[in-house]
Design a protein around this motif. Structure first.
Motif, short mmCIF file in Angstrom:
data_model
loop_
_atom_site.label_atom_id
_atom_site.label_comp_id
_atom_site.label_asym_id
_atom_site.label_seq_id
_atom_site.Cartn_x
_atom_site.Cartn_y
_atom_site.Cartn_z
N GLY A 43 0.84 -1.18 0.00
CA GLY A 43 0.00 0.00 0.00
C GLY A 43 0.88 1.24 0.00
O GLY A 43 2.10 1.16 -0.17
N GLU A 44 0.26 2.38 0.20
CA GLU A 44 0.99 3.65 0.24
C GLU A 44 2.03 3.62 1.36
O GLU A 44 1.74 3.25 2.49
CB GLU A 44 0.02 4.81 0.49
N ILE A 45 3.26 4.03 1.03
CA ILE A 45 4.32 4.16 2.03
C ILE A 45 4.45 5.65 2.33
O ILE A 45 5.07 6.40 1.57
CB ILE A 45 5.67 3.57 1.54
N LYS A 46 3.82 6.08 3.41
CA LYS A 46 3.71 7.50 3.71
C LYS A 46 5.05 8.17 3.95
O LYS A 46 5.29 9.27 3.45
CB LYS A 46 2.78 7.72 4.90
N ASN A 47 5.96 7.52 4.70
CA ASN A 47 7.24 8.17 5.00
C ASN A 47 8.13 8.32 3.76
O ASN A 47 9.06 9.12 3.76
CB ASN A 47 8.00 7.43 6.12
N LEU A 48 7.83 7.59 2.70
CA LEU A 48 8.59 7.71 1.45
C LEU A 48 7.80 8.44 0.37
O LEU A 48 8.29 8.59 -0.74
CB LEU A 48 8.99 6.32 0.95
N ASP A 49 6.58 8.85 0.70
CA ASP A 49 5.70 9.53 -0.26
C ASP A 49 5.56 8.68 -1.53
O ASP A 49 5.72 9.18 -2.64
CB ASP A 49 6.23 10.93 -0.57
N MET A 50 5.26 7.37 -1.33
CA MET A 50 5.22 6.43 -2.44
C MET A 50 3.82 5.82 -2.55
O MET A 50 3.27 5.36 -1.56
CB MET A 50 6.24 5.32 -2.18
N PRO A 51 3.26 5.82 -3.76
CA PRO A 51 1.94 5.23 -3.94
C PRO A 51 2.01 3.70 -3.90
O PRO A 51 3.10 3.12 -3.97
CB PRO A 51 1.55 5.70 -5.35
N PRO A 52 0.85 3.04 -3.81
CA PRO A 52 0.82 1.58 -3.82
C PRO A 52 1.41 1.03 -5.13
O PRO A 52 1.20 1.61 -6.20
CB PRO A 52 -0.67 1.24 -3.74
N MET A 53 2.16 -0.06 -5.02
CA MET A 53 2.75 -0.72 -6.19
C MET A 53 3.40 -2.02 -5.75
O MET A 53 3.41 -2.35 -4.57
CB MET A 53 3.79 0.18 -6.86
N THR A 54 3.95 -2.73 -6.71
CA THR A 54 4.75 -3.93 -6.42
C THR A 54 6.18 -3.59 -6.77
O THR A 54 6.46 -3.09 -7.86
CB THR A 54 4.27 -5.13 -7.25
N MET A 55 7.09 -3.85 -5.83
CA MET A 55 8.50 -3.54 -6.08
C MET A 55 9.42 -4.40 -5.23
O MET A 55 8.97 -5.07 -4.30
CB MET A 55 8.79 -2.06 -5.83
N VAL A 56 10.70 -4.36 -5.57
CA VAL A 56 11.72 -5.13 -4.87
C VAL A 56 12.41 -4.24 -3.84
O VAL A 56 12.76 -3.10 -4.14
CB VAL A 56 12.76 -5.68 -5.87
N PHE A 57 12.58 -4.79 -2.64
CA PHE A 57 13.27 -4.10 -1.55
C PHE A 57 14.48 -4.93 -1.14
O PHE A 57 14.44 -6.16 -1.18
CB PHE A 57 12.37 -3.96 -0.32
#
Length: 95
Positions: free
Chosen positions: A44-58
């Motif tokens: 979902g949204e990652i508020k502290n990174l100002d990032m919208p929901p998506m699928t990604m590699v961490f």
């Protein structure tokens, strides 16, 4: 030096419990790559990174986090941007 201070601040926040539940993001594990120390999350949204929901590699801060995870698991996690990578610093399974 700035990077060292940043890592220290994150470690301190986690150690003292300063990471609040509302700082965590809901996600589903899509892939666990233990050899590379990476985790693919549909989040979902990652508020502290100002990032919208998506699928990604961490990248994961501690590879031991990956031992308890498998594709399909529902989790809550905390991530930070460290240099050019997004790093999972904390992860918890959800019931």
């Amino acid at each position: 030096m700035k990077k060292t201070l940043s890592l220290f601040a994150i470690s301190l926040a986690v150690a003292t419990g300063a990471v609040r539940a509302e700082d965590m993001t809901d996600a589903e594990v899509r892939k666990v790559d233990k050899d590379a120390g990476k985790l693919t999350l549909k989040h979902g949204e990652i508020k502290n990174l100002d990032m919208p929901p998506m699928t990604m590699v961490f990248v994961v801060r501690d590879r031991a986090m990956l031992d308890k995870l498998k594709a399909g698991d529902k989790v809550k996690f905390k991530a930070v941007k460290d240099g050019g990578s997004y790093v999972v610093t904390e992860i918890q399974g959800t019931p």
